[in-house]
Design a protein around this motif. Structure first.
Motif, mmCIF file in Angstrom:
data_model
loop_
_atom_site.group_PDB
_atom_site.id
_atom_site.type_symbol
_atom_site.label_atom_id
_atom_site.label_comp_id
_atom_site.label_asym_id
_atom_site.label_seq_id
_atom_site.Cartn_x
_atom_site.Cartn_y
_atom_site.Cartn_z
ATOM 1 N N ILE A 56 18.696 16.850 6.765
ATOM 2 C CA ILE A 56 17.863 15.648 6.854
ATOM 3 C C ILE A 56 18.369 14.772 7.995
ATOM 4 N N ARG A 57 19.659 14.517 7.988
ATOM 5 C CA ARG A 57 20.270 13.649 9.001
ATOM 6 C C ARG A 57 20.068 14.198 10.410
ATOM 7 N N ALA A 58 20.150 15.508 10.574
ATOM 8 C CA ALA A 58 19.980 16.106 11.903
ATOM 9 C C ALA A 58 18.568 15.869 12.436
ATOM 10 N N VAL A 59 17.568 16.078 11.592
ATOM 11 C CA VAL A 59 16.179 15.894 12.032
ATOM 12 C C VAL A 59 15.911 14.418 12.330
ATOM 13 N N VAL A 60 16.290 13.544 11.410
ATOM 14 C CA VAL A 60 16.035 12.116 11.599
ATOM 15 C C VAL A 60 16.804 11.601 12.819
ATOM 16 N N SER A 61 18.043 12.052 13.015
ATOM 17 C CA SER A 61 18.830 11.643 14.191
ATOM 18 C C SER A 61 18.127 12.031 15.484
ATOM 19 N N GLY A 62 17.565 13.218 15.528
ATOM 20 C CA GLY A 62 16.833 13.657 16.713
ATOM 21 C C GLY A 62 15.647 12.760 17.007
ATOM 22 N N TRP A 63 14.930 12.366 15.962
ATOM 23 C CA TRP A 63 13.778 11.489 16.156
ATOM 24 C C TRP A 63 14.211 10.087 16.572
ATOM 25 N N ILE A 64 15.318 9.608 16.008
ATOM 26 C CA ILE A 64 15.832 8.294 16.395
ATOM 27 C C ILE A 64 16.191 8.281 17.878
ATOM 28 N N ALA A 65 16.749 9.375 18.353
ATOM 29 C CA ALA A 65 17.171 9.466 19.757
ATOM 30 C C ALA A 65 16.001 9.689 20.713
ATOM 31 N N ASP A 66 14.855 10.101 20.197
ATOM 32 C CA ASP A 66 13.696 10.402 21.034
ATOM 33 C C ASP A 66 12.917 9.120 21.328
ATOM 34 N N PRO A 67 12.869 8.689 22.591
ATOM 35 C CA PRO A 67 12.164 7.442 22.899
ATOM 36 C C PRO A 67 10.654 7.506 22.639
ATOM 37 N N ALA A 68 10.117 8.701 22.443
ATOM 38 C CA ALA A 68 8.682 8.839 22.170
ATOM 39 C C ALA A 68 8.342 8.626 20.699
ATOM 40 N N VAL A 69 9.338 8.546 19.818
ATOM 41 C CA VAL A 69 9.097 8.338 18.382
ATOM 42 C C VAL A 69 9.360 6.875 18.050
ATOM 43 N N ASN A 70 8.341 6.199 17.526
ATOM 44 C CA ASN A 70 8.459 4.786 17.168
ATOM 45 C C ASN A 70 8.814 4.568 15.706
ATOM 46 N N ALA A 71 8.419 5.499 14.845
ATOM 47 C CA ALA A 71 8.670 5.348 13.411
ATOM 48 C C ALA A 71 8.792 6.728 12.771
ATOM 49 N N VAL A 72 9.520 6.765 11.667
ATOM 50 C CA VAL A 72 9.719 7.985 10.885
ATOM 51 C C VAL A 72 9.383 7.654 9.441
ATOM 52 N N ILE A 73 8.632 8.530 8.798
ATOM 53 C CA ILE A 73 8.379 8.397 7.361
ATOM 54 C C ILE A 73 8.841 9.682 6.711
ATOM 55 N N THR A 74 9.739 9.560 5.738
ATOM 56 C CA THR A 74 10.170 10.728 4.982
ATOM 57 C C THR A 74 9.551 10.658 3.587
ATOM 58 N N THR A 75 9.351 11.817 2.996
ATOM 59 C CA THR A 75 8.867 11.900 1.629
ATOM 60 C C THR A 75 9.738 12.911 0.881
ATOM 61 N N GLY A 76 10.259 12.484 -0.254
ATOM 62 C CA GLY A 76 11.083 13.369 -1.074
ATOM 63 C C GLY A 76 12.564 13.062 -0.965
ATOM 64 N N GLY A 77 13.276 13.462 -2.003
ATOM 65 C CA GLY A 77 14.726 13.326 -2.012
ATOM 66 C C GLY A 77 15.244 11.939 -2.329
ATOM 67 N N THR A 78 14.379 11.064 -2.866
ATOM 68 C CA THR A 78 14.830 9.700 -3.155
ATOM 69 C C THR A 78 15.098 9.463 -4.639
ATOM 70 N N GLY A 79 15.030 10.519 -5.434
ATOM 71 C CA GLY A 79 15.252 10.367 -6.878
ATOM 72 C C GLY A 79 16.727 10.276 -7.221
#
Length: 173
Positions: A56-79
């Motif tokens: 999870i962290r690897a994918v989200v980290s990649g998106w955070i570092a990508d200047p073309a991504v403004n927002a991330v929405i995850t679904t699942g794993g919050t229980g």
């Protein structure tokens, strides 16, 4: 909504966290993709990863570092059972947590699912000017999160304020 502002579409990445879902049966991720597009935004990318904090962290980290991504929405794993680890994966990446998001999500959810809402660990925050929202895995929870909280905050016409106004990547253009 403001009648004078033009809508600004943003790039939103969608991540489904699940040990069992595939693209064929990912109704929550599918809902989010459709909702993002119907609202006029662009889906930057859509992925499914197992409920593993490092993946999870690897994918989200990649998106955070990508200047073309403004927002991330995850679904699942919050229980609170089993391998639910999305908050643990995402929280260390955040520059700032938006504490009110989880509180408000649970308050809204309480109206629909009563005390079961206490089992949600929905969180949100910002990292490297990327806004991140972590929602539960049910399609109903994704609908609640998007329709009652996220959609308006990612619409620059929403007044008196919204998160798009705070996105430096957009204001620099």
């Amino acid at each position: 909504m403001s009648d004078t502002r033009a809508f600004i579409p943003i790039n939103i990445a969608v991540l489904t966290v699940s040990d069992s879902r595939t693209e064929a049966d990912d109704t929550s991720g599918g809902y989010l993709v459709k909702a993002v597009q119907e609202s006029g935004h662009r889906v930057a990318e859509k992925r499914i990863v197992p409920d593993d904090i490092y993946q999870i962290r690897a994918v989200v980290s990649g998106w955070i570092a990508d200047p073309a991504v403004n927002a991330v929405i995850t679904t699942g794993g919050t229980g609170i059972t089993g391998r639910d680890g999305t908050p643990e994966a995402v929280a260390p990446l955040l520059d700032k947590e938006i504490e009110g998001f989880g509180e408000l999500f649970r308050a809204i959810s309480y109206q629909q699912i009563r005390t079961s809402s206490l089992q949600s660990r929905a969180i949100a925050g910002v990292a490297n000017a990327t806004f991140i929202f972590c929602l539960p895995g049910s399609t109903g929870a994704c609908r609640t999160g998007w329709e009652d909280l996220i959609r308006e905050q990612l619409d620059n016409r929403h007044m008196p304020c919204n998160l798009v106004m705070l996105m430096p990547r957009l204001s620099e253009k």
